[in-house]
Design a protein around this motif. Structure first.
Motif, PDB file in Angstrom:
ATOM      1  N   VAL A 177      55.548  72.226   7.372  1.00 39.30           N
ATOM      2  CA  VAL A 177      56.594  72.968   8.078  1.00 39.30           C
ATOM      3  C   VAL A 177      56.212  73.173   9.542  1.00 39.30           C
ATOM      4  CG1 VAL A 177      57.761  75.191   8.252  1.00 39.30           C
ATOM      5  CG2 VAL A 177      57.502  74.107   6.031  1.00 39.30           C
ATOM      6  N   LEU A 178      54.935  73.543   9.772  1.00 41.71           N
ATOM      7  CA  LEU A 178      54.486  73.752  11.149  1.00 41.71           C
ATOM      8  C   LEU A 178      54.417  72.449  11.922  1.00 41.71           C
ATOM      9  CD1 LEU A 178      51.627  76.371  10.604  1.00 41.71           C
ATOM     10  CD2 LEU A 178      53.830  76.764  11.683  1.00 41.71           C
ATOM     11  N   VAL A 179      53.825  71.418  11.300  1.00 38.90           N
ATOM     12  CA  VAL A 179      53.620  70.148  12.001  1.00 38.90           C
ATOM     13  C   VAL A 179      54.949  69.478  12.315  1.00 38.90           C
ATOM     14  CG1 VAL A 179      52.680  67.828  11.755  1.00 38.90           C
ATOM     15  CG2 VAL A 179      51.321  69.801  11.088  1.00 38.90           C
ATOM     16  N   ALA A 180      55.937  69.610  11.429  1.00 36.00           N
ATOM     17  CA  ALA A 180      57.232  68.971  11.654  1.00 36.00           C
ATOM     18  C   ALA A 180      58.223  69.891  12.374  1.00 36.00           C
ATOM     19  CB  ALA A 180      57.834  68.525  10.314  1.00 36.00           C
ATOM     20  N   GLY A 181      58.042  71.198  12.257  1.00 37.73           N
ATOM     21  CA  GLY A 181      59.001  72.125  12.854  1.00 37.73           C
ATOM     22  C   GLY A 181      58.713  72.477  14.296  1.00 37.73           C
ATOM     23  N   LEU A 182      57.447  72.756  14.624  1.00 30.62           N
ATOM     24  CA  LEU A 182      57.119  73.144  15.993  1.00 30.62           C
ATOM     25  C   LEU A 182      57.464  72.067  17.017  1.00 30.62           C
ATOM     26  CD1 LEU A 182      53.765  75.125  15.632  1.00 30.62           C
ATOM     27  CD2 LEU A 182      56.021  76.004  16.218  1.00 30.62           C
ATOM     28  N   PRO A 183      57.187  70.776  16.753  1.00 31.45           N
ATOM     29  CA  PRO A 183      57.606  69.768  17.747  1.00 31.45           C
ATOM     30  C   PRO A 183      59.108  69.744  17.988  1.00 31.45           C
ATOM     31  CG  PRO A 183      55.972  68.833  16.261  1.00 31.45           C
ATOM     32  CD  PRO A 183      56.360  70.167  15.697  1.00 31.45           C
ATOM     33  N   ARG A 184      59.907  70.032  16.968  1.00 32.78           N
ATOM     34  CA  ARG A 184      61.357  70.062  17.169  1.00 32.78           C
ATOM     35  C   ARG A 184      61.740  71.234  18.070  1.00 32.78           C
ATOM     36  NH1 ARG A 184      65.016  68.843  12.009  1.00 32.78           N
ATOM     37  NH2 ARG A 184      66.459  68.824  13.760  1.00 32.78           N
ATOM     38  N   LEU A 232      48.933  72.190  19.699  1.00 30.22           N
ATOM     39  CA  LEU A 232      49.437  71.618  18.457  1.00 30.22           C
ATOM     40  C   LEU A 232      48.441  70.639  17.857  1.00 30.22           C
ATOM     41  CD1 LEU A 232      53.210  71.020  19.320  1.00 30.22           C
ATOM     42  CD2 LEU A 232      52.196  72.871  17.986  1.00 30.22           C
ATOM     43  N   GLY A 233      47.724  69.893  18.720  1.00 31.99           N
ATOM     44  CA  GLY A 233      46.672  69.020  18.201  1.00 31.99           C
ATOM     45  C   GLY A 233      45.563  69.813  17.544  1.00 31.99           C
ATOM     46  N   GLY A 234      45.177  70.932  18.175  1.00 35.26           N
ATOM     47  CA  GLY A 234      44.182  71.791  17.544  1.00 35.26           C
ATOM     48  C   GLY A 234      44.673  72.374  16.239  1.00 35.26           C
ATOM     49  N   SER A 278      61.805  71.574   7.667  1.00 38.60           N
ATOM     50  CA  SER A 278      61.738  71.457   9.123  1.00 38.60           C
ATOM     51  C   SER A 278      63.097  71.148   9.725  1.00 38.60           C
ATOM     52  CB  SER A 278      60.739  70.376   9.529  1.00 38.60           C
ATOM     53  OG  SER A 278      61.223  69.085   9.191  1.00 38.60           O
ATOM     54  N   TYR A 279      64.018  70.591   8.943  1.00 35.99           N
ATOM     55  CA  TYR A 279      65.352  70.293   9.458  1.00 35.99           C
ATOM     56  C   TYR A 279      66.199  71.546   9.605  1.00 35.99           C
ATOM     57  CZ  TYR A 279      64.868  65.251   9.457  1.00 35.99           C
ATOM     58  OH  TYR A 279      64.484  63.976   9.769  1.00 35.99           O
ATOM     59  N   LEU A 280      65.708  72.681   9.080  1.00 32.97           N
ATOM     60  CA  LEU A 280      66.388  73.944   9.338  1.00 32.97           C
ATOM     61  C   LEU A 280      66.069  74.471  10.729  1.00 32.97           C
ATOM     62  CD1 LEU A 280      65.805  75.713   5.899  1.00 32.97           C
ATOM     63  CD2 LEU A 280      67.815  74.430   6.654  1.00 32.97           C
ATOM     64  N   VAL A 281      65.037  73.920  11.340  1.00 37.56           N
ATOM     65  CA  VAL A 281      64.639  74.331  12.688  1.00 37.56           C
ATOM     66  C   VAL A 281      65.496  73.588  13.700  1.00 37.56           C
ATOM     67  CG1 VAL A 281      62.738  74.432  14.340  1.00 37.56           C
ATOM     68  CG2 VAL A 281      62.295  74.765  11.896  1.00 37.56           C
ATOM     69  N   PRO A 282      66.111  74.284  14.645  1.00 40.46           N
ATOM     70  CA  PRO A 282      66.943  73.580  15.635  1.00 40.46           C
ATOM     71  C   PRO A 282      66.087  72.738  16.566  1.00 40.46           C
ATOM     72  CG  PRO A 282      66.719  75.900  16.212  1.00 40.46           C
ATOM     73  CD  PRO A 282      66.088  75.743  14.863  1.00 40.46           C
ATOM     74  N   GLY A 283      66.635  71.616  16.972  1.00 39.16           N
ATOM     75  CA  GLY A 283      65.931  70.751  17.911  1.00 39.16           C
ATOM     76  C   GLY A 283      66.030  69.297  17.504  1.00 39.16           C
TER      77      GLY A 283
END
Length: 858
Positions: free
Chosen positions: A26-33, A313-315, A375-380
């Motif tokens: 969720v974090l890895v796919a959501g934060l970049p969006r 995000l890499g860390g 992660s698709y619930l996250v806008p972006g």
């Protein structure tokens, strides 16, 4: 082997692995969006917030002869379709449909005005949709009239009501234009814009307003405005006798812009400009636009934001993978006995590794799929890392699950020496570790010496240095942690208590395999502290920038003198505590042509009004404070309201709220014979909107509003929000890593404690022994991680330009705030102690004989 049965047996570790993989994906796919969506929003705000004349594409050409004249709308439409056809594919989605065309003359003097008044001729293709005729009628077809015995064209025009009042252009009046090739215009109507605030009018401010220009040689002000004619008026408009320019405006739709395409947009604009030039048959066509400059400024800010995002995000990804690997190790350790038996009974290495990988995949794959879906619930927008992140989690988990049993069970009935606690590292390994440390230190030095990258875009050097620094800190921690513990062991050996000696001895003799899981804390703490320090640095600089721009809680500046009645109304306004009078102006230095900006104010009262604000000026009771460009001149001769001779009392780099560069000075207000008050400095919590109503001709700037505007920038808010989320997530993963490290070594630790309990060790002593075995490594790793996190901003600061997020000021004052590090260290220590006590409490439920027999079988 039966995977479902193994899954039921090891349900607990698989559930932990499922939860960790789910949150990680969720974090890895959501934060970049989220970050990419903020980048897009920032680009769209930059394009839509800029004046249209700067963001749009304008194709222009000058008509210099009658052969180049365009007399019909159809001729404009033909070229408009051509420009849209020539647009590169990258630019087409960004160009909005519609646009408009225009024909305007420039510097068209009113006959007999001796260059004092200029009445230009103009035509807009969409004037009927943009203006309302408030007096008179819409211009019609041109005619002719006689002037000095010669026939000249007579063009019907309209004038904006603002210019008509200024220049005396009432409806019905006829004005002759030009000095030799005359043309007459008849004012038939007055108009006003339907929406004066529309960005459209930035292309045509000369039609909507009049302008006053000071001639270079002095003299009276020149007044310029542009009239508006009908389509039929084009037939009488020619470039043969006046300066005539045609324009085709292709509006840029900022809402359709994407940050991912920014680099290609700049090249596409350049290609379009070349294609436009190639269409020239006489006078060349030109592309006029400020879009490349807007894109370049955005790219500079975007590059810094992406660098910071990639670092944190890499860390986060590295720590997430490390914690998941710990959970996989817990699962494979629980399976070790079953895999050993299977290997002893003839199972192949492929079967053993495949079983571990399959069981891990059974927990991780559904979690990754669920996290990817959430992660698709996250806008972006969807960027490649959204797809690659969950795949990387699954591959890394299954790969480690297959590799560890494959290495462990290379031969059936594998055994290991429990009495061997340390091995001498090879020369190759020592050389490699020394090389990592040297490269990290050298990279940090070169980064500080080089400063920010010369070109926009990602800086690989900036991304590699933090990684090498983290590896170097991990190597140093791993190699050096036993030495302080061995010193403590020698000290405790002299005492009579056995528990400190045994606990610290076990901690100092811990195998590297048991230490490595705890080293996950190092990057977790380093990145979280780095994020917290960067965020605090940005916040502090934003506050400083807001005070630098405002100069006071509220600053009121007027282009003319503020009447005493308005000053008194401001004093009596709700929320106003204090009002300080000031005067600004441009003064003469000496008796020559040199000029400087000046501010007259009571500096002592201004310092009191600012209070504890992070800006201010040195004390000044008499004399003058000057800018660096006026340094060393001694006593200054100033011509303002009168001739003043003032001694220099100090040099200042800037005047908050007023001047930041160039020649400027500050003098006491008392030196003026009669202060011409055009500036008010106000303290209190008054409403800026209310003050704007009290002084309508003035500009009101509030420090609070300025700070809110700086913080409201999409890039700025996203950087700080992401840093906060990553800090919290890494702190949580660090705590999980401690718990997993305790669980992974639980069996071996229980066996050792059980042996000691048979020798008389009490339960309370067993708890203290467990704490002393675990806590030193956590404290040392926490200190190393905190130190690295505090070092990274100083090491990377010169290479990361964060001024775009701090109101234009460089972010370099990273104050050492120990609150966050203290909270993190205290939390980790508390979890370690709690885990140790929990571990010994659970161990009390087992019979010593059962534990020892279990240890003998392992």
């Amino acid at each position: 082997m039966r995977i479902p049965r193994l899954a039921r047996v090891h349900l607990g570790p698989m559930a932990v692995l499922f939860v960790l993989a789910l949150t990680a994906c969720v974090l890895v796919a959501g934060l970049p969006r989220v970050t990419q969506g903020a980048f897009d929003q920032a680009l769209r705000r930059a394009l839509t917030g800029a004046p249209a004349v700067q963001a749009d594409l304008a194709v222009t050409v000058e008509s210099r002869s009658s052969q180049e004249d365009l007399h019909e709308r159809a001729q404009f439409d033909t070229r408009d379709r051509l420009w849209h056809k020539l647009l590169p594919a990258t630019l087409r989605p960004l160009v909005a449909p519609g646009g408009h065309m225009s024909a305007k003359t420039t510097l068209t003097p009113v006959t007999g005005s001796h260059g004092g008044r200029y009445l230009n001729l103009g035509w807009l293709s969409d004037a009927d949709r943009r203006v309302d005729w408030v007096q008179g009628r819409v211009p019609g077809a041109p005619a002719t009239m006689r002037y000095e015995g010669e026939p000249i064209p007579l063009i019907e025009v309209g004038v904006v009501a603002e210019a008509a009042a200024k220049m005396g252009l009432r409806p019905g009046r006829t004005v002759v234009l030009g000095e030799n090739d005359q043309v007459a215009v008849k004012i038939v109507g007055l108009f006003e814009a339907k929406d004066p605030g529309d960005r459209y009018w930035s292309h045509n401010t000369d039609i909507l307003h009049y302008t006053e220009i000071q001639p270079p040689n002095g003299g009276d002000m020149e007044v310029h405005t542009t009239t508006l004619m009908s389509d039929a008026g084009l037939t009488a408009l020619s470039g043969a006798g006046r300066n005539l320019t045609y324009r085709w405006i292709l509006p840029v739709n900022g809402a359709a812009a994407s940050a991912q395409d920014t680099v290609g947009l700049g090249a596409a604009v350049a290609d379009f400009g070349r294609l436009v030039t190639l269409q020239s048959t006489g006078t060349p066509y030109h592309l006029e636009t400020g879009l490349p400059k807007l894109l370049g400024d955005f790219l500079a800010a975007l590059a810094t934001a992406q660098t910071v995002m990639y670092l944190v995000l890499g860390g986060l990804l590295a720590v997430v993978l490390g914690v998941i690997v710990l959970a996989v190790r817990l699962l494979t350790d629980r399976m070790d006995h079953a895999l050993t038996v299977a290997r002893a009974r003839g199972g192949s290495l492929r079967q053993v590794a495949g079983t571990a990988a399959a069981l891990t995949g059974l927990a991780v794959a559904p979690a990754a799929l669920a996290g990817y879906a959430l992660s698709y619930l996250v806008p972006g927008p969807v960027v490649p890392i959204v797809h690659l992140g969950p795949v990387l989690v699954v591959v890394a988990s299954a790969g480690f699950a297959a590799a560890r049993p494959a290495v462990t069970h290379r031969t059936p009935l594998h055994e290991r020496r429990d009495d061997v606690v340390a091995t001498r590292p090879s020369a190759r390994r020592v050389t490699l570790e020394v090389l990592v440390v040297v490269l990290a230190l050298g990279g940090a030095y070169l980064l500080r010496a080089r400063g920010p990258a010369a070109s926009a875009g990602q800086d690989p050097f900036l991304l590699v240095v933090p990684v090498t620094l983290t590896l170097a800190a991990a190597v140093i921690t791993l190699r050096c942690y036993p030495y302080p513990l061995r010193l403590l062991v020698r000290l405790t050996a002299r005492g009579r208590a056995a528990v400190p000696f045994l606990g610290l001895t076990r901690a100092a003799r811990a195998r590297s395999g048991s230490v490595l899981p705890v080293l996950i804390l190092l990057p977790a703490l380093a990145v979280s502290v780095f994020a917290a320090v960067i965020s605090d640095g940005i916040a502090g600089t934003q506050r400083l920038a807001s005070w630098e721009q405002a100069g006071a809680p509220i600053r009121i500046t007027s282009p003319m003198e503020i009447p005493a009645a308005q000053v008194e109304r401001v004093r009596g306004a709700a929320g106003v505590d204090r009002v300080l009078l000031a005067q600004t102006g441009r003064v003469q230095l000496g008796y020559g042509a040199e000029r400087a900006e000046a501010l007259a104010v009571d500096v002592g009262q201004w310092r009191e009004l600012l209070g504890d604000a992070p800006v201010g000026l040195p004390p000044l009771s008499d004399g003058v404070l000057v800018s660096p460009e006026l340094r060393g001149r001694g006593t200054l001769e100033i011509g303002w309201q009168s001739r003043l001779r003032l001694a220099t009392r100090g040099v200042i780099d800037s005047v908050p709220g007023f001047y930041t560069q160039g020649k400027f000075l500050v003098v006491p207000l008392s030196v003026q014979a009669r202060p011409y008050v055009n500036t008010l400095l106000v303290s209190g919590d008054a409403s800026p909107a209310a003050l704007r109503r009290l002084v309508p001709q003035a500009t009101v700037v509030s420090q609070a509003e300025t700070l809110a505007a700086i913080q409201d920038d999409p890039l700025t808010s996203t950087v700080r929000w992401t840093l906060l989320v990553v800090t919290v997530a890494l702190a949580g993963y660090a705590l999980v890593a401690i718990v997993l490290a305790l669980v992974v070594g639980a069996a071996e630790r229980a066996r050792a404690v059980s042996f000691l309990r048979t020798l008389g060790l009490s339960e309370r002593q067993a708890q203290r022994l467990t704490v002393l075995e675990i806590l030193p490594m956590i404290i040392i790793t926490a200190l190393a991680g905190l130190g690295l996190g505090l070092l990274l901003p100083a090491a990377l600061g010169p290479g990361v330009d964060l001024s775009s997020y701090a109101g234009g000021l460089p972010v370099g004052d990273y104050a050492l705030d120990l609150l966050t590090p203290s909270v993190l260290a205290a939390g980790l220590a508390a979890v370690a102690v709690l885990g140790a006590y929990t571990h010994t409490a659970i161990g009390r439920r087992r019979a010593l004989g059962a534990v020892l027999r279990l240890g003998d079988l392992s």
